[in-house]
Design a protein around this motif. Structure first.
Motif: not given
Length: 228
Positions: A120-129, A143-145
């Protein structure tokens, strides 16, 4: 950034131990630049300072950013808090990588809340390690991408396991609805190719390409063992 730019490609993790003479933003950025010059589709970079230097040299290349931080009484060290993720985003990362295991985070921060704020605040994707199937499912639900096998073999629950595990990778690919990146333990081009054949979206290689300190130590130990 479109994640499709990483599909079936090589991502190089350009990092160095804090005590190493290579642990310098300019050196890390040059290392990343060299890898991209040779065909890497993206790089994985630790810390805001190293990210800023790399982004300056590589303005258009996908960067997976993270920040390794040690908090008291906490084993989570890959981008543990939202403020760490925000710093990585501000430094120029396209994808924020973070520890997505269900372990306790500093200040009792919540994984789903962190991921939501990143979106919501950065618009970045998230990689879940992650380190296990259970962690992967937990991360996707949060919600990880993207899911990465980064922590397999490196957590308290998996320290007896040796990465890479292609059976683990295949299980993730078959069970998850998001792209799975193979990271951790890939030491040869043959292993990288196998990871893609098993179904990995892309492959991250670190020490085998950029681990100058560890590779030098290994060679030296091999030489010295001849005379022991």
């Amino acid at each position: 950034m479109r994640i499709e730019t990483l599909k079936s490609g090589l991502i190089v993790s350009c990092q160095a131990p804090v005590e190493s003479s290579l642990h310098d933003p300019i050196i890390i950025a040059a290392m990343a630049h060299a890898c991209v010059d040779r065909g890497a589709c993206g790089v994985r970079i630790d810390s805001p300072a190293h990210l800023k230097a790399t982004r300056q040299q590589l303005p258009d290349i996908p960067i997976i950013g993270l920040w390794k931080r040690n908090y008291r009484d906490c084993s989570v060290y890959i981008t543990p808090k939202y403020q760490d993720a925000l710093a990585i985003a501000d430094a120029g990362a396209d994808i924020i990588a973070l520890d997505a295991t269900p372990r306790k985070r500093p200040d009792d921060e919540n994984l789903a809340r962190i991921i939501d704020r990143i979106h919501q605040e950065t618009g970045k994707l998230v990689m879940a390690d992650i380190d296990s199937i259970e962690s992967a499912i937990y991360a996707v639900a949060a919600g990880a991408d993207i899911v990465g096998t980064t922590l397999y073999g490196y957590t308290e629950a998996t320290k007896q396991l040796q990465p890479p595990s292609f059976s683990f990778l295949e299980e993730l690919v078959n069970k998850l609805s998001v792209p799975v990146i193979c990271e951790g333990g890939i030491s040869t081009p043959t292993e990288a190719k196998k990871a893609l054949e098993v179904g990995a979206y892309s492959v991250v290689v670190g020490t085998a390409i950029t681990g100058i300190d560890l590779k030098t130590t290994a060679f030296l130990q091999g030489i010295l063992s001849k005379y022991s």
